[in-house]
Design an enzyme around this catalytic site. Structure first.
Site, mmCIF file in Angstrom:
data_model
loop_
_atom_site.group_PDB
_atom_site.id
_atom_site.type_symbol
_atom_site.label_atom_id
_atom_site.label_comp_id
_atom_site.label_asym_id
_atom_site.label_seq_id
_atom_site.Cartn_x
_atom_site.Cartn_y
_atom_site.Cartn_z
ATOM 1 N N LYS A 178 -4.197 39.405 0.693
ATOM 2 C CA LYS A 178 -3.086 39.884 1.516
ATOM 3 C C LYS A 178 -3.311 41.340 1.937
ATOM 4 O O LYS A 178 -3.705 42.171 1.126
ATOM 5 C CB LYS A 178 -1.777 39.769 0.726
ATOM 6 C CG LYS A 178 -1.461 38.333 0.294
ATOM 7 C CD LYS A 178 -0.222 38.251 -0.562
ATOM 8 C CE LYS A 178 -0.412 38.947 -1.895
ATOM 9 N NZ LYS A 178 0.708 38.728 -2.830
ATOM 10 N N THR A 212 10.860 45.795 0.569
ATOM 11 C CA THR A 212 9.704 44.917 0.358
ATOM 12 C C THR A 212 9.575 44.456 -1.095
ATOM 13 O O THR A 212 8.527 43.957 -1.494
ATOM 14 C CB THR A 212 8.414 45.641 0.777
ATOM 15 O OG1 THR A 212 8.319 46.885 0.065
ATOM 16 C CG2 THR A 212 8.404 45.909 2.279
ATOM 17 N N GLY A 214 9.530 42.189 -4.032
ATOM 18 C CA GLY A 214 9.392 40.745 -4.225
ATOM 19 C C GLY A 214 8.695 40.012 -3.098
ATOM 20 O O GLY A 214 8.726 38.780 -3.054
ATOM 21 N N THR A 215 8.017 40.730 -2.205
ATOM 22 C CA THR A 215 7.342 40.043 -1.098
ATOM 23 C C THR A 215 6.212 39.135 -1.591
ATOM 24 O O THR A 215 6.027 38.030 -1.077
ATOM 25 C CB THR A 215 6.784 41.048 -0.078
ATOM 26 O OG1 THR A 215 6.033 42.056 -0.769
ATOM 27 C CG2 THR A 215 7.902 41.708 0.707
ATOM 28 N N GLY A 216 5.459 39.596 -2.591
ATOM 29 C CA GLY A 216 4.370 38.769 -3.115
ATOM 30 C C GLY A 216 4.884 37.506 -3.782
ATOM 31 O O GLY A 216 4.323 36.414 -3.593
ATOM 32 N N CYS A 217 5.952 37.636 -4.546
ATOM 33 C CA CYS A 217 6.571 36.469 -5.192
ATOM 34 C C CYS A 217 7.066 35.484 -4.145
ATOM 35 O O CYS A 217 6.854 34.265 -4.250
ATOM 36 C CB CYS A 217 7.743 36.904 -6.074
ATOM 37 S SG CYS A 217 7.336 38.103 -7.360
#
Length: 278
Positions: A178, A212, A214-217
């Site tokens: 990412k 932003t 928790g964007t990865g979760c």
């Protein structure tokens, strides 16, 4: 799928009492994308939008019993794995998922929070690569995580593509490196074994916001949800990226907390609710 069944996804991840990341974000994402979510808790970080305050351990036997209780009762269409924290937890999760022949496994190798707090102990990294990578359908590291996994700096698109190609050799069917930490647009590098390795670049505009958390979760949970619903890996990743981009955009100016707020997981649903009456 039978008419009386729902698409079911299990998240094995950490806790976020502020609701923006961890199992809370995963459940919101599953629900927003038409899936039924179940959870197994790996650790309890005490956190809010400003960062992680402390982390409390979950006993390994407790986690094992949680996962077995769910998988003995429900057949999961996908599994999302987030924060694991310790080496013994990784070993247990790998053993159980092998035993139950789990499918559509999405691993977000959560290592460092946005606040800089470590969410995976250093001695657990090798175990994650050895035990989990070979069973993973999609691996979703950001630039910092990919750098730790490969023990070299990854800071530009050429390095991202080389990182994705190197990580896919460790066993995953697909890897998304990412590019949220890049300058400019948010470009992600997706590599898929099909059976030859395909390389795809997915781009979205950068949205100027501090929200932003928790964007990865959310991204990895969305991939799991779309896989559970029958999408191909390529379609699941591209659909998840579109969903996350719209969630960031919709939540960009919402004020929740004093730090990095969450994305708007239900942006496409709440617009249809009736206005509040005075």
């Amino acid at each position: 799928m039978e008419d009386n069944q729902l698409y079911k996804v299990l998240t094995i991840a950490g806790f976020d009492g502020s609701g923006g990341a961890g199992i809370q974000a995963d459940l919101k994402t599953f629900s927003a994308l038409g899936c039924y979510g179940a959870t197994a808790l790996t650790a309890i970080p005490v956190q809010n939008t400003t960062g992680v305050k402390s982390i409390y351990d979950i006993a390994t036997i407790c986690l094992e019993e949680q996962i077995k209780a769910i998988l003995d009762d429900m057949t999961m269409n996908a599994i999302k794995i987030g924060m694991l924290y310790r080496q013994d937890i990784i070993e247990s999760v790998a053993f159980i998922l092998e035993h139950y022949k789990a499918i559509n496994i999405v691993l977000d190798p959560v290592m460092i929070a946005k606040s800089g707090d470590r969410l995976l102990l250093p001695d657990a990294i090798a175990t994650m690569k050895e035990r989990l990578f070979p069973m993973v359908t999609v691996l979703t590291p950001n630039l910092l995580e990919a750098s730790e996994l490969l023990e070299r700096d990854i800071q530009n698109k050429a390095q991202m593509e080389k990182a994705a190609l190197d990580l896919i050799q460790m066993g995953p069917k697909a890897v998304v490196v990412k590019g949220g930490h890049l300058k400019g647009d948010c470009d992600d590098c997706l590599c898929i074994k099909n059976p030859n390795i395909e390389v795809h670049w997915l781009s979205s505009p950068r949205i100027q916001t501090r929200n932003t958390h928790g964007t990865g979760c959310t991204f990895s949970a969305a991939i799991a949800a779309f896989l559970a619903r029958g999408s191909t890996i390529f379609d699941a990743v591209t659909q998840a990226k579109h969903y996350l981009t719209k969630s960031i955009e919709a939540g960009a100016h919402i004020k929740i907390g004093r730090g990095n707020g969450p994305v708007h997981h239900f942006h496409h649903l709440w617009n249809f609710l009736p206005s509040a009456k005075g």
